[in-house]
Design an enzyme around this catalytic site. Sequence first.
Site, PDB file in Angstrom:
ATOM      1  N   ASP A  38      -2.520  19.355 -67.163  1.00  0.00           N
ATOM      2  CA  ASP A  38      -2.756  18.667 -68.445  1.00  0.00           C
ATOM      3  C   ASP A  38      -1.744  19.061 -69.515  1.00  0.00           C
ATOM      4  O   ASP A  38      -1.871  18.670 -70.674  1.00  0.00           O
ATOM      5  CB  ASP A  38      -4.182  18.946 -68.933  1.00  0.00           C
ATOM      6  CG  ASP A  38      -4.415  20.441 -69.159  1.00  0.00           C
ATOM      7  OD1 ASP A  38      -3.474  21.229 -68.944  1.00  0.00           O
ATOM      8  OD2 ASP A  38      -5.540  20.808 -69.551  1.00  0.00           O
ATOM      9  N   GLY A  39      -0.748  19.862 -69.143  1.00  0.00           N
ATOM     10  CA  GLY A  39       0.300  20.219 -70.101  1.00  0.00           C
ATOM     11  C   GLY A  39       0.098  21.572 -70.756  1.00  0.00           C
ATOM     12  O   GLY A  39       0.989  22.067 -71.460  1.00  0.00           O
ATOM     13  N   GLU A  40      -1.072  22.201 -70.580  1.00  0.00           N
ATOM     14  CA  GLU A  40      -1.286  23.515 -71.179  1.00  0.00           C
ATOM     15  C   GLU A  40      -0.343  24.545 -70.548  1.00  0.00           C
ATOM     16  O   GLU A  40       0.022  24.432 -69.379  1.00  0.00           O
ATOM     17  CB  GLU A  40      -2.744  23.951 -70.993  1.00  0.00           C
ATOM     18  CG  GLU A  40      -3.701  23.124 -71.847  1.00  0.00           C
ATOM     19  CD  GLU A  40      -5.157  23.495 -71.625  1.00  0.00           C
ATOM     20  OE1 GLU A  40      -5.446  24.324 -70.727  1.00  0.00           O
ATOM     21  OE2 GLU A  40      -6.007  22.946 -72.343  1.00  0.00           O
ATOM     22  N   ARG A  97      12.935  24.329 -91.948  1.00  0.00           N
ATOM     23  CA  ARG A  97      13.194  23.418 -93.076  1.00  0.00           C
ATOM     24  C   ARG A  97      11.911  23.051 -93.810  1.00  0.00           C
ATOM     25  O   ARG A  97      11.957  22.531 -94.914  1.00  0.00           O
ATOM     26  CB  ARG A  97      13.937  22.166 -92.590  1.00  0.00           C
ATOM     27  CG  ARG A  97      15.387  22.478 -92.205  1.00  0.00           C
ATOM     28  CD  ARG A  97      16.091  21.287 -91.622  1.00  0.00           C
ATOM     29  NE  ARG A  97      15.553  20.919 -90.328  1.00  0.00           N
ATOM     30  CZ  ARG A  97      15.949  19.878 -89.613  1.00  0.00           C
ATOM     31  NH1 ARG A  97      16.901  19.095 -90.084  1.00  0.00           N
ATOM     32  NH2 ARG A  97      15.423  19.627 -88.434  1.00  0.00           N
ATOM     33  N   ASP A 170      25.914  20.807 -98.754  1.00  0.00           N
ATOM     34  CA  ASP A 170      24.899  20.720 -99.820  1.00  0.00           C
ATOM     35  C   ASP A 170      24.871  22.055-100.552  1.00  0.00           C
ATOM     36  O   ASP A 170      25.537  23.022-100.142  1.00  0.00           O
ATOM     37  CB  ASP A 170      23.511  20.340 -99.255  1.00  0.00           C
ATOM     38  CG  ASP A 170      23.060  21.251 -98.130  1.00  0.00           C
ATOM     39  OD1 ASP A 170      23.338  22.471 -98.225  1.00  0.00           O
ATOM     40  OD2 ASP A 170      22.443  20.765 -97.165  1.00  0.00           O
ATOM     41  N   LYS A 193      24.184  16.669-102.187  1.00  0.00           N
ATOM     42  CA  LYS A 193      23.451  15.796-101.249  1.00  0.00           C
ATOM     43  C   LYS A 193      22.107  15.446-101.869  1.00  0.00           C
ATOM     44  O   LYS A 193      21.406  16.313-102.364  1.00  0.00           O
ATOM     45  CB  LYS A 193      23.258  16.551 -99.925  1.00  0.00           C
ATOM     46  CG  LYS A 193      22.554  15.771 -98.839  1.00  0.00           C
ATOM     47  CD  LYS A 193      22.605  16.526 -97.511  1.00  0.00           C
ATOM     48  CE  LYS A 193      21.394  17.393 -97.276  1.00  0.00           C
ATOM     49  NZ  LYS A 193      21.330  17.989 -95.929  1.00  0.00           N
ATOM     50  N   ARG A 195      18.423  13.486-101.048  1.00  0.00           N
ATOM     51  CA  ARG A 195      17.583  12.915 -99.981  1.00  0.00           C
ATOM     52  C   ARG A 195      17.094  11.547-100.437  1.00  0.00           C
ATOM     53  O   ARG A 195      16.470  11.408-101.490  1.00  0.00           O
ATOM     54  CB  ARG A 195      16.404  13.861 -99.707  1.00  0.00           C
ATOM     55  CG  ARG A 195      15.624  13.517 -98.478  1.00  0.00           C
ATOM     56  CD  ARG A 195      14.867  14.708 -97.939  1.00  0.00           C
ATOM     57  NE  ARG A 195      15.732  15.695 -97.286  1.00  0.00           N
ATOM     58  CZ  ARG A 195      16.261  15.542 -96.081  1.00  0.00           C
ATOM     59  NH1 ARG A 195      16.028  14.447 -95.381  1.00  0.00           N
ATOM     60  NH2 ARG A 195      17.045  16.460 -95.567  1.00  0.00           N
ATOM     61  N   ASP A 219      27.775  24.322 -91.685  1.00  0.00           N
ATOM     62  CA  ASP A 219      26.345  24.135 -91.941  1.00  0.00           C
ATOM     63  C   ASP A 219      25.578  25.137 -91.086  1.00  0.00           C
ATOM     64  O   ASP A 219      26.142  25.735 -90.155  1.00  0.00           O
ATOM     65  CB  ASP A 219      25.906  22.702 -91.606  1.00  0.00           C
ATOM     66  CG  ASP A 219      24.736  22.250 -92.484  1.00  0.00           C
ATOM     67  OD1 ASP A 219      24.068  23.114 -93.082  1.00  0.00           O
ATOM     68  OD2 ASP A 219      24.488  21.028 -92.565  1.00  0.00           O
TER      69      ASP A 219
HETATM   70  C1  R5P Z   1      19.616  20.891 -94.423  1.00  0.00           C
HETATM   71  O1  R5P Z   1      19.188  21.464 -95.405  1.00  0.00           O
HETATM   72  C2  R5P Z   1      20.241  21.627 -93.276  1.00  0.00           C
HETATM   73  O2  R5P Z   1      20.975  22.716 -93.731  1.00  0.00           O
HETATM   74  C3  R5P Z   1      21.104  20.699 -92.451  1.00  0.00           C
HETATM   75  O3  R5P Z   1      22.163  20.210 -93.258  1.00  0.00           O
HETATM   76  C4  R5P Z   1      20.344  19.526 -91.908  1.00  0.00           C
HETATM   77  O4  R5P Z   1      19.068  19.930 -91.515  1.00  0.00           O
HETATM   78  C5  R5P Z   1      21.055  18.911 -90.737  1.00  0.00           C
HETATM   79  O5  R5P Z   1      20.263  17.886 -90.205  1.00  0.00           O
HETATM   80  P1  R5P Z   1      20.909  16.503 -89.744  1.00  0.00           P
HETATM   81  O6  R5P Z   1      21.978  16.820 -88.739  1.00  0.00           O
HETATM   82  O7  R5P Z   1      19.759  15.736 -89.142  1.00  0.00           O
HETATM   83  O8  R5P Z   1      21.439  15.820 -90.974  1.00  0.00           O
END
Ligand code: R5P
Length: 322
Positions: A38-40, A97, A170, A193, A195, A219
């Site tokens: 069952d995936g457990e 995140r 960012d 950046k 959102r 990053d």
């Molecule tokens: C955001 O705050 C993280 O540092 C990354 O820039 C982000 O999570 C990367 O995700 P994706 O490749 O989906 O843009």
Amino acid sequence: MTRDFVVFSGTSNPALAAGVAEGLGVRPGSRTVTRFPDGEIEVRLDEPVRGREVLLIQATSPPVNDNLLELLTLADACRRSAAARITAVVPYFGYARADKRRGRREPITASLVAQLIQAAGIDHLLTVDLHAAQIEGFFQIPVDSLTAVPTLAHALRGRMPQRAVIVSPDTGRVAMAADYAHRLGGPVAILHKRRTSGIETAVTHVVGDVRDRPCLIIDDMISTGGTIARAVEALLQAGARPEIVVAATHGLFVDDAWGTLGHPAIREVFVTDSVVPVESERRLRIVSVAPLIAAAIRQLLAGGSLSELYRDVPRSQAGDPS
Ligand code: R5P
């Protein structure tokens, strides 16, 4: 003096776990991880841990929930078998995140994960380039976040275009960009950046001069590739040369990330092996953090300082990009 220890791994990244065990001069501890129909998850330690230091290596990368529960169940098995101390080595910490509430009626999942890890009996967390330093505050146990920047910077030396600008995609990554700039030389530029939805972002400003210069975008992680793709567009619009190298600690490459990263200006993408690469790609370069993690574990077992790790990373330890 190093205490008696055993290294177990979950199933998220066996190659990295094997590399860490090799760096420590031991073989990975024997354990069984299977699934019920069952995936457990069912786990069993096949060797004793009573009175021993246990290191559990498991990235909580996709499939995040399965890998997290494997870590928790392995820890529970160790605790119930009287391990002296359990250190979770989580090279990539999923849900990082989700470290704040963006609106009302939302959870802080990173905090919940921290509680689960502690409830499972884990005494110490060792991770790599934790998305946000404040996540450490969700824990009552010691948390050590290693950085892969020296390792990646070492691999980038000699592969970077001349006069490259180091770009933070960012404001959250400015300190990391400054660290790369310190190690590689070159000015820093910062992208603003915004959102636009849960999964979409847009770059509104480029702070710094990138005109007629190649760029290194850094990053902590690449997930869908959207952040890097938007950064490339903004840099080219701001006059940067179509010569871009990318470096990120964690390469998740989910969905059609390589399609999203298809712009011909992107020459090479450097990531570590904190997460198993989903597919091989011509422009992908992988640098191992196994030596870094093994060195950190050696220091922890000997009661030494982790800052010793960053004094200098010799070429043999940094790992050559493959
Ligand atoms: C955001 O705050 C993280 O540092 C990354 O820039 C982000 O999570 C990367 O995700 P994706 O490749 O989906 O843009």
